[in-house]
Write an enzyme that holds these catalytic residues in place. Structure first.
Site, PDB file in Angstrom:
ATOM      1  N   ASP A 176      -5.761  14.367  43.567  1.00  0.00           N
ATOM      2  CA  ASP A 176      -6.784  13.443  43.074  1.00  0.00           C
ATOM      3  C   ASP A 176      -6.636  13.177  41.576  1.00  0.00           C
ATOM      4  OD1 ASP A 176      -9.233  11.975  43.127  1.00  0.00           O
ATOM      5  OD2 ASP A 176     -10.336  13.764  42.499  1.00  0.00           O
ATOM      6  N   TYR A 202     -18.345  21.992  46.568  1.00  0.00           N
ATOM      7  CA  TYR A 202     -19.029  20.762  46.152  1.00  0.00           C
ATOM      8  C   TYR A 202     -20.305  20.578  46.968  1.00  0.00           C
ATOM      9  CZ  TYR A 202     -15.265  19.701  43.017  1.00  0.00           C
ATOM     10  OH  TYR A 202     -14.390  19.767  41.964  1.00  0.00           O
ATOM     11  N   GLU A 243     -14.439  25.517  40.681  1.00  0.00           N
ATOM     12  CA  GLU A 243     -14.804  24.100  40.547  1.00  0.00           C
ATOM     13  C   GLU A 243     -16.185  23.916  41.152  1.00  0.00           C
ATOM     14  OE1 GLU A 243     -12.167  21.060  42.143  1.00  0.00           O
ATOM     15  OE2 GLU A 243     -10.390  22.138  41.453  1.00  0.00           O
ATOM     16  N   GLU A 294      -6.243  24.666  46.105  1.00  0.00           N
ATOM     17  CA  GLU A 294      -6.736  24.215  47.400  1.00  0.00           C
ATOM     18  C   GLU A 294      -5.643  24.006  48.445  1.00  0.00           C
ATOM     19  OE1 GLU A 294      -9.383  20.867  46.902  1.00  0.00           O
ATOM     20  OE2 GLU A 294     -10.954  22.133  46.049  1.00  0.00           O
TER      21      GLU A 294
HETATM   22  C1  BDP Z   1     -11.219  19.289  44.322  1.00  0.00           C
HETATM   23  C2  BDP Z   1      -9.832  19.158  43.719  1.00  0.00           C
HETATM   24  C3  BDP Z   1      -9.807  18.261  42.481  1.00  0.00           C
HETATM   25  C4  BDP Z   1     -10.602  17.009  42.741  1.00  0.00           C
HETATM   26  C5  BDP Z   1     -12.040  17.387  43.047  1.00  0.00           C
HETATM   27  C6  BDP Z   1     -12.929  16.167  43.319  1.00  0.00           C
HETATM   28  O1  BDP Z   1      -9.307  20.432  43.404  1.00  0.00           O
HETATM   29  O2  BDP Z   1      -8.461  17.966  42.152  1.00  0.00           O
HETATM   30  O3  BDP Z   1     -10.520  16.076  41.709  1.00  0.00           O
HETATM   31  O4  BDP Z   1     -12.046  18.158  44.227  1.00  0.00           O
HETATM   32  O5  BDP Z   1     -12.989  15.752  44.460  1.00  0.00           O
HETATM   33  O6  BDP Z   1     -11.142  19.479  45.678  1.00  0.00           O
HETATM   34  O7  BDP Z   1     -13.517  15.645  42.381  1.00  0.00           O
END
Ligand code: BDP
Length: 459
Positions: free
Chosen positions: A17, A311, A347, A258
């Site tokens: 991404d 997330y 993250e 990931e």
């Molecule tokens: C994670 C990835 C990262 C993405 C992020 C996203 O590690 O590279 O940019 O999600 O979706 O899964 O913003």
């Protein structure tokens, strides 16, 4: 629906991404050496009470007939230890240790290791290597730097900005380091590839701790775990460790981001890859960043620190911030129960289009991004008393990606815009990081600058 394309049409398929910029991203440096020259230096450090131990290995190419002299100088230019030959140990009484930013009144203390080579023909070579004396260790629930618990209060970054794309840019770099200091951040991960050497040199000098990640991103297909891929991945780790081994700021290697680590060959793959990395560098812990379920991750048994991406209320439960606390608590408890290893929230975050405000908070507004962060922080505050050893926001700044219906001219999860202006989330994180710094500091309270324009904070 059937779609038609011109003959021979194809687009490059990337499974990551961030925008795949072409061209040269870095400076290309040409240099000459004498016929007999210092080819490599490896330094590791240890501490015995107040004595700093600096172990060195020097490799010379071109001839077997040479002499090596080694001197270690402190920041005032005073010689504190001397040695000779290809390898040895220097002892530094009352050593100044290399401490991370906000962990000590004098962070990032660097000695200079001067290596002088002479040959019978008197052609000589000379090299100076900055050396930080520090130790790194991991327990069941802590990450220790110089024997003291270290909490990663930091960010994930990208090498990305307007106009330059991925191209190296000094002014941008200095701006980013000033923002890190403003934020009270003490660390970042080089998501998802090794950054330029200049970045690591600055980390050594600013005391910003680094999780150094190789370009192992997009490992998502069964064939990604085959022998050809593994062999290449081992070489990539050889190159990364060879390049970055001497940076005191680098405290951990990340071998992947990931990967689909629930696929069957992932167990053997990560066991081999991590063992190889540890053999190359026995002084640093090794991890990879996971978004696999805790009970399905076949690589997790081999890491020293669990790094988890999640997330919550972003890629699922859209708009439902009320589920975050329960889901995050279970996430941490499940991983810890299963592996008994310290955990980093490697993250988390939400996209926010700068200037978009909504009440009640709706996705893509600055309010939603901050509310999501605040929900995470409540649980992080509980669990950092136990075994959570860090939090790295996704992302430091907005960055460019491929075009897709999921992206609004790039990924907008930055707490700063792509031009490095703060969103509301930057102020939330700043309050938090300075509060944590002041709770965990081992010395007097740390003043911070009041606004972005004021002089960056100094000790
Ligand atoms: C994670 C990835 C990262 C993405 C992020 C996203 O590690 O590279 O940019 O999600 O979706 O899964 O913003």
């Amino acid at each position: 629906m059937q779609l038609w394309y011109p003959k021979g049409y194809f687009v490059q398929d990337i499974s990551f991404d961030f925008f795949n910029y072409a061209g040269l991203h870095r400076s290309v440096v040409l240099y000459t050496t004498p016929t007999t020259y210092i080819d490599d230096i490896t330094v590791t450090t240890d501490v015995d009470r107040d004595v700093g131990l600096v172990n060195y290995w020097i490799s010379v190419q071109g001839s077997d007939h040479f002499q090596l002299e080694v001197r270690l100088l402190d920041e005032d230019g005073k010689i504190v230890a001397r040695g000779t030959g290809n390898e040895g140990q220097l002892k530094v009484p009352r050593a100044h240790l290399w401490w991370p930013y906000l962990m000590h009144e004098h962070p990032a203390y660097l000695y200079s290791l001067e290596v002088t080579m002479t040959t019978p023909e008197s052609v000589s070579d000379f090299y100076t290597l900055p050396v930080g004396i520090r130790t790194v260790a991991v327990t069941k629930s802590k990450f220790l730097i110089n024997g003291k618990p270290f909490y990663f209060q930091g960010v994930n970054k990208h090498e990305d900005s307007d106009i330059r794309g991925r191209g190296f840019d000094w002014p941008l770099l200095i701006k980013d380091f000033n923002l890190l200091r403003w934020l009270g951040a003490n660390s970042f991960r080089t998501s998802h590839y090794p950054y330029s050497e200049e970045v690591l040199q600055l980390c050594d000098r600013y005391g910003i701790v680094v999780i150094d990640e190789c370009p192992g991103v997009g490992i998502v297909l069964p064939q990604s775990f085959g022998n050809v891929s593994l062999r290449h991945h081992l070489e990539v780790m050889d190159e990364l460790v060879r390049r970055d081994k001497n940076h005191p700021a680098v405290v951990m290697w990340s071998v992947a981001n990931e990967p689909v680590s629930s696929l069957k060959p992932a167990g053997y793959y990560f066991k081999t890859l991590i063992a190889h990395t540890k053999a190359l560098d026995p002084t640093r812990p090794v991890t990879f960043v996971s978004n696999t379920r805790y009970d399905a991750d076949l690589g997790a048994p081999y890491v020293d620190v669990i790094c988890v991406n999640s997330y919550l209320s972003w890629y699922h439960d859209y708009g439902h911030l009320e589920v975050i606390q329960l889901q995050l608590t279970s996430q941490f408890e499940n991983w810890y129960k299963m592996y008994q290893k310290p955990i980093i929230q490697s993250e988390y975050g939400a996209d926010a289009v700068s200037g978009l405000h909504e009440d009640p908070p709706r996705m893509f507004s600055e309010e939603y991004q901050t509310a999501l962060l605040e929900n995470y922080h409540l649980i992080l505050d509980e669990k950092r008393k136990e075994y959570v050893i860090g939090e790295l926001i996704w992302n430091f700044a907005d960055f460019m990606t491929n075009q897709s219906p999921l992206r609004v001219t790039g990924n907008k999860k930055g707490i700063f815009t792509r031009q490095r202006n703060p969103k509301m989330a930057a102020f939330i994180l700043r309050e938090r990081y300075w509060r944590i710094a002041n709770e965990t500091r081992g010395y007097g309270s740390v003043p911070r600058t009041q606004c972005m324009g004021s002089r960056p904070f100094t000790f």
